[in-house]
Design a protein around this motif. Structure first.
Motif, PDB file in Angstrom:
ATOM      1  N   THR A 201     -29.231 -27.949  -4.614  1.00 21.65           N
ATOM      2  CA  THR A 201     -29.566 -27.380  -3.649  1.00 21.65           C
ATOM      3  C   THR A 201     -30.472 -28.094  -2.424  1.00 21.65           C
ATOM      4  O   THR A 201     -30.175 -28.227  -1.295  1.00 21.65           O
ATOM      5  N   GLU A 202     -31.318 -28.585  -3.063  1.00 24.29           N
ATOM      6  CA  GLU A 202     -32.400 -29.608  -2.246  1.00 24.29           C
ATOM      7  C   GLU A 202     -31.460 -30.551  -1.451  1.00 24.29           C
ATOM      8  O   GLU A 202     -31.706 -31.111  -0.334  1.00 24.29           O
ATOM      9  N   GLN A 203     -30.388 -30.999  -2.167  1.00 31.25           N
ATOM     10  CA  GLN A 203     -29.534 -32.150  -1.463  1.00 31.25           C
ATOM     11  C   GLN A 203     -28.247 -31.382  -0.504  1.00 31.25           C
ATOM     12  O   GLN A 203     -27.396 -31.808  -0.278  1.00 31.25           O
ATOM     13  N   GLY A 204     -28.423 -30.351  -0.380  1.00 28.12           N
ATOM     14  CA  GLY A 204     -27.564 -29.561   0.675  1.00 28.12           C
ATOM     15  C   GLY A 204     -26.224 -28.839   0.063  1.00 28.12           C
ATOM     16  O   GLY A 204     -25.364 -28.618   0.787  1.00 28.12           O
ATOM     17  N   GLN A 205     -26.140 -29.019  -1.276  1.00 27.98           N
ATOM     18  CA  GLN A 205     -24.729 -28.480  -1.887  1.00 27.98           C
ATOM     19  C   GLN A 205     -25.070 -26.961  -1.843  1.00 27.98           C
ATOM     20  O   GLN A 205     -26.053 -26.529  -2.275  1.00 27.98           O
ATOM     21  N   GLN A 206     -23.936 -26.362  -1.994  1.00 27.11           N
ATOM     22  CA  GLN A 206     -23.901 -24.785  -2.004  1.00 27.11           C
ATOM     23  C   GLN A 206     -23.768 -24.604  -3.683  1.00 27.11           C
ATOM     24  O   GLN A 206     -22.809 -25.219  -4.128  1.00 27.11           O
ATOM     25  N   VAL A 207     -24.461 -23.887  -4.005  1.00 26.87           N
ATOM     26  CA  VAL A 207     -24.488 -23.595  -5.487  1.00 26.87           C
ATOM     27  C   VAL A 207     -24.531 -22.147  -5.776  1.00 26.87           C
ATOM     28  O   VAL A 207     -25.409 -21.527  -5.035  1.00 26.87           O
TER      29      VAL A 207
ATOM     30  N   MET B 143     -16.927 -26.242  -0.507  1.00 28.13           N
ATOM     31  CA  MET B 143     -16.963 -25.103  -1.511  1.00 28.13           C
ATOM     32  C   MET B 143     -17.994 -25.142  -2.339  1.00 28.13           C
ATOM     33  O   MET B 143     -18.647 -26.090  -2.752  1.00 28.13           O
ATOM     34  N   THR B 144     -18.140 -23.954  -3.087  1.00 32.17           N
ATOM     35  CA  THR B 144     -19.560 -23.805  -3.786  1.00 32.17           C
ATOM     36  C   THR B 144     -19.203 -24.349  -5.288  1.00 32.17           C
ATOM     37  O   THR B 144     -18.162 -24.329  -5.793  1.00 32.17           O
ATOM     38  N   ILE B 145     -20.292 -24.640  -5.596  1.00 35.38           N
ATOM     39  CA  ILE B 145     -20.245 -25.421  -7.206  1.00 35.38           C
ATOM     40  C   ILE B 145     -20.855 -24.045  -7.824  1.00 35.38           C
ATOM     41  O   ILE B 145     -21.758 -23.327  -7.659  1.00 35.38           O
ATOM     42  N   ALA B 146     -20.198 -23.792  -8.994  1.00 35.52           N
ATOM     43  CA  ALA B 146     -20.688 -22.672  -9.878  1.00 35.52           C
ATOM     44  C   ALA B 146     -21.293 -23.325 -11.157  1.00 35.52           C
ATOM     45  O   ALA B 146     -20.945 -24.245 -11.668  1.00 35.52           O
TER      46      ALA B 146
END
Ligand code: FAD
Ligand code: NAI
Length: 325
Positions: A20-26, A1-4
């Motif tokens: 974001t660089e590390q592939g997290q959805q933000v 799930m996305t980080i807000a």
């Protein structure tokens, strides 16, 4: 799930860039029309006007590297202003060899660059949040925005407290963080004067009861032309006059210039801005960033790390690294 992430200032942007660089959805939300927060230049008919941060310096090796990259890609440039200080003895040249940076063409540029690959929602003020024990639910202007796996507040302390206090009223860690005000106010006024004031570009007022800083905007590439002087009032004066109207502050600014230059100053105030949460309270302890995994919550910002652009950037990165770890 996305980080807000709430807050597209340099802290939120630095945090978002690493995640974001590390592939997290933000996804980043900001109430402003542009990203940048207190790194803010206003577009005027005479060029950009730096109403918030005036320049930044780099002491940490990672931030020095970041500034070097921005420099190479034209996102920032050096500002070689002729500096002075004003003490009881009057103005004195005060040159130093500190490297100072400004965003190009405006102070927001580094923030915009950090957010280049990030999903950003501007003009979106988050005014209500809920925690269901696992996820954060965000609302703006009465509308549900979404449900997120983690919430990062990259906003000034007092604004973070206003959002969190109703949700987690008895959390001891948060209460302690919000006990003492971390950020103090600053009135900023820009005056277009008809005559030269000082043979300098940036002036530190060391003991003045009203002004703390004056900068000749024309000394900065791309900014307003020569006659524009941007003034910052001290935290004490700004606190005492926090609810004054802009015209009253403008009059104080003109009078302060006359007093400090001993000249008949003519000109007009072109812009003013009341920054309610501007500069670090020196009594507030430095803690870097805050990560509370049990609450799926993080906080970053200059206020947690000693004020200044560099410290806000470091705080955002520190939080991202803690989340990734
Ligand atoms: P901010 O830049 O404040 O970013 C927070 C963002 O959150 C803002 O964009 C805001 O719109 C957004 N936001 C807040 N609440 C919400 C909400 N509920 N929903 C959505 N969005 C929200 N530093 C220096 O290094 N050098 C200087 O010369 C300098 N001069 C300064 C002069 C002034 C007048 C001011 C005000 C600051 C100055 N600073 C200076 C400090 C520097 O600007 C800050 O340290 C830095 O920009 C803070 O970044 P931040 O990301 O922590 O917070
Ligand atoms: P810096 O190293 O240029 O300045 C730090 C402090 O050192 C200055 O405030 C000043 O008192 C002194 N100083 C530096 N160079 C000087 C010189 N040549 N002559 C005399 N005194 C000198 O910058 P740094 O540490 O990156 O800090 C950023 C600046 O932003 C500071 O001036 C700080 O006060 C200002 N600031 C203002 C805010 C506001 O709301 N008005 C908020 C946050 C920062």
């Amino acid at each position: 799930m996305t980080i807000a992430i709430i807050g597209a200032g340099i802290a939120g942007a630095a945090c978002a860039a690493v995640l974001t660089e590390q592939g997290q959805q933000v996804v980043v939300f900001d109430k402003g029309r542009r990203a940048g927060g207190r790194m803010s230049s206003k577009r005027t008919e005479h060029g950009y006007l730096d109403l918030g941060a005036q320049y930044f310096t780099a002491r940490d090796p990672a931030f020095k590297t970041q500034c070097q990259q921005w420099l190479s890609s034209g996102i920032v440039t050096h500002w070689y202003g002729r500096l002075a200080q004003v003490t009881a003895e009057g103005p004195q040249a005060s040159p130093d060899d500190t490297l100072r940076y400004i965003g190009m063409p405006s102070m927001q540029a580094p923030v915009t660059r950090l957010l280049g690959n990030v999903d950003v929602s501007l003009g979106c003020q988050i005014d209500h949040i809920q925690f269901d024990g696992q996820h954060w639910l965000l609302h703006s202007n009465g509308a549900f925005i979404g449900r997120f796996s983690k919430l990062i507040l990259a906003i000034p302390q007092q604004q973070a407290a206003a959002l969190l206090n109703p949700v987690l009223p008895s959390n001891q860690t948060l209460s302690k963080l919000f006990e003492l005000p971390a950020l103090l106010p600053c009135w900023a006024v820009n005056i277009q004067v008809d005559q030269p004031l000082w043979p300098f570009d940036g002036i530190f007022f060391k003991q003045d009861s009203q002004l703390s800083w004056a900068a000749r905007q024309g000394s900065k590439p791309g900014r307003c032309n020569a006659g524009h002087w941007l003034l910052h009032f001290t935290a004490e004066f700004s606190q005492q006059h926090l609810e004054a109207d802009g015209d009253t502050i403008a009059q104080h600014a003109m009078q302060a210039l006359k007093r400090l230059t001993d000249k008949t100053v003519t000109g007009q105030v072109s812009h003013y801005h009341r920054w309610r949460f501007a500069q670090q309270n020196p009594d507030y302890p430095i803690q870097g960033a805050v990560h509370l995994p049990e609450l799926a919550l993080g906080m970053a910002g200059d206020w947690l790390n000693g004020g200044r652009v560099e410290n806000a950037w470091l705080s955002g990165r520190q939080l991202a690294q803690s989340i990734l770890a």
